[in-house]
Design a protein around this motif. Structure first.
Motif, PDB file in Angstrom:
ATOM      1  N   ALA A 221       0.836  -1.199   0.000  1.00  0.00           N
ATOM      2  CA  ALA A 221       0.000   0.000   0.000  1.00  0.00           C
ATOM      3  C   ALA A 221       0.870   1.247   0.000  1.00  0.00           C
ATOM      4  O   ALA A 221       1.862   1.345   0.738  1.00  0.00           O
ATOM      5  CB  ALA A 221      -0.919   0.018   1.224  1.00  0.00           C
ATOM      6  N   MET A 231      -5.111   0.910   4.653  1.00  0.00           N
ATOM      7  CA  MET A 231      -5.371   0.627   3.254  1.00  0.00           C
ATOM      8  C   MET A 231      -4.969  -0.811   2.896  1.00  0.00           C
ATOM      9  O   MET A 231      -5.678  -1.498   2.163  1.00  0.00           O
ATOM     10  CB  MET A 231      -4.622   1.625   2.367  1.00  0.00           C
ATOM     11  N   ALA A 235      -7.355  -3.801   1.486  1.00  0.00           N
ATOM     12  CA  ALA A 235      -7.047  -4.534   0.257  1.00  0.00           C
ATOM     13  C   ALA A 235      -7.037  -6.039   0.496  1.00  0.00           C
ATOM     14  O   ALA A 235      -7.579  -6.816  -0.312  1.00  0.00           O
ATOM     15  CB  ALA A 235      -5.701  -4.082  -0.297  1.00  0.00           C
ATOM     16  N   ILE A 260     -10.768  -0.104  -2.845  1.00  0.00           N
ATOM     17  CA  ILE A 260      -9.787   0.963  -2.608  1.00  0.00           C
ATOM     18  C   ILE A 260     -10.267   2.274  -3.228  1.00  0.00           C
ATOM     19  O   ILE A 260     -10.120   3.348  -2.639  1.00  0.00           O
ATOM     20  CB  ILE A 260      -8.412   0.558  -3.154  1.00  0.00           C
ATOM     21  N   GLY A 315      -6.885   0.504  -7.168  1.00  0.00           N
ATOM     22  CA  GLY A 315      -7.342   1.830  -6.793  1.00  0.00           C
ATOM     23  C   GLY A 315      -7.278   2.836  -7.915  1.00  0.00           C
ATOM     24  O   GLY A 315      -7.800   3.948  -7.787  1.00  0.00           O
TER      25      GLY A 315
END
Length: 406
Positions: A221, A231, A235, A260, A315
């Motif tokens: 991340a 984050m 994920a 994300i 993301g």
């Protein structure tokens, strides 16, 4: 889990040795009824009743440098032992009983392994040891390892014993959802290593063996600290959710990307490597979302960098990824890593680079150790080559396909 342990005790109950079924049954009954702080004491007491003196449970610390004694009723009588260069460490790394002759008997070290997960070592002193008793002690060590795993879910005592210094909140978040660092079955084995252990934030990995398919993912991340840890956790949660729904790699990527994108700002992203290995055939499939390409190791040498088409990091709303494939040979190992491994600078100021990683992987692999010991040695060797420090998370994750004839 307790039913499985009881079945184990019953199975060996016909053995006449002192470490056979009767001892296992008593040990199981007593450890189920005591608080976690008394677990090490109960193990020592039961072993003492059949001639096993000075029993100590040694747990592997987070950096995998030391074997740390588990306190008995809040007290610690033994000192930590280094994994490298000690009989206890040799038992753990070589996954076998190690016996050290002394004047009045033997100091015996038993690896504590649960499903291939290296927990630590059981050390004790015996006046003698017969061949049948060696087998019984191996079964006893497996039982103790399973009890430690089961009881760890309801206490912090074992976790606190393994820590040698304070851990950041971000690292706490990252360590909590991790699967066991090692897993081993007949056809396939995995081993991972997080660094720096007490301050890791954005790196993580996950795996699951479902039927004949090993699923695995390594992620990184963006950013550092608590935000990166949150984050990364999101994920991994999205990865597990999609994987458990039974969808393919492309759909898993899309699911992670959506989570994300929905939960974080547009500039935040996660690089990821997602894999599926058929443990029967050795067919490996993978999707690369902006992540460093893994290495294929055969006969201790890196024979191929698994470069493949990549999609955008998770993301960024990338297109459906292309799925790459390769057929492995028995004994092949896959080395996955995050960019912190190769982008660190050496003491001379040059970037560490992938070529040094390849050289280190070959050198460590030639030692002929099992996968867990190789992952530990490789991570330590890489850190030493980088000057003993890491400014970014540096995670490695190894997969070995053993084939079906093992």
């Amino acid at each position: 889990m307790e039913e499985r342990h009881r079945d184990m005790a019953v199975h060996v109950g016909e053995r006449a040795g002192r470490f056979g079924g009767h001892l296992l049954g008593r040990l199981l009954d007593r450890t189920a009824a005591v608080p976690p702080r008394l677990l090490a004491s109960v193990v020592a007491q039961e072993l003492a009743s059949v001639g096993g003196q000075d029993a100590v449970l040694l747990l592997q610390d987070y950096e995998q440098l030391l074997l740390v004694p588990l306190p008995r009723d809040g007290r610690t009588d033994a000192d930590p032992e280094p994994i490298i260069g000690s009989p206890a460490g040799r038992a753990l790394m070589e996954e076998r009983i190690v016996e050290l002759p002394e004047v009045a008997g033997l100091r015996v070290y038993l690896p504590l392994m649960d499903g291939g997960n290296h927990l630590g070592v059981l050390a004790l002193f015996l006046d003698r040891l017969k061949d049948q008793e060696r087998a019984e002690l191996g079964t006893l060590a497996t039982l103790v390892a399973g009890i430690l795993t089961s009881r760890n879910r309801s206490t912090d005592l074992f976790t606190r014993a393994r820590r040698r210094r304070p851990m950041s909140v971000a690292a706490e978040i990252q360590w909590s959802p991790l699967p066991p660092l090692t897993m081993s079955v007949r056809e396939v084995e995995v081993a991972g290593f997080l660094e720096p252990a007490y301050d890791v934030a954005g790196d993580s990995f996950d795996y699951a063996l479902n039927s004949d398919t090993l699923h695995a993912a390594v992620i990184d991340a963006m950013s550092h600290g608590l935000k990166a840890a949150v984050m990364a956790t999101a994920a991994i949660g999205a990865y597990r959710h999609a994987r458990r729904a039974g969808v393919g790699l492309a759909e898993i990527y899309a699911s992670m990307d959506q989570v994300i994108t929905d939960q974080f700002d547009p500039e935040h992203f996660v690089t990821a490597q997602m894999m599926r290995l058929d443990s029967k055939t050795g067919r490996l499939q993978w999707v690369n979302a902006g992540h460093p390409a893994p290495l294929l190791v055969r006969d201790h040498d890196v024979i191929q960098i698994l470069d493949s088409p990549t999609t955008l990091p998770v993301g960024f709303g990338g297109e459906a990824p292309l799925i790459s494939e390769i057929d492995l040979e028995p004994g092949d190992r896959i080395v996955c890593f995050t960019d912190g491994v190769v982008e660190e600078h050496t003491p001379g100021g040059t970037q560490f680079g992938r070529s040094q990683l390849i050289d280190s992987a070959a050198r460590v692999g030639r030692a002929g150790n099992g996968l867990a010991a190789t992952a530990r040695a490789l991570s330590h060797a890489l850190k030493t080559a980088r000057g003993g420090h890491t400014s970014d998370d540096a995670t490695i994750f190894l997969i070995e396909w053993r084939g079906t004839d093992r």
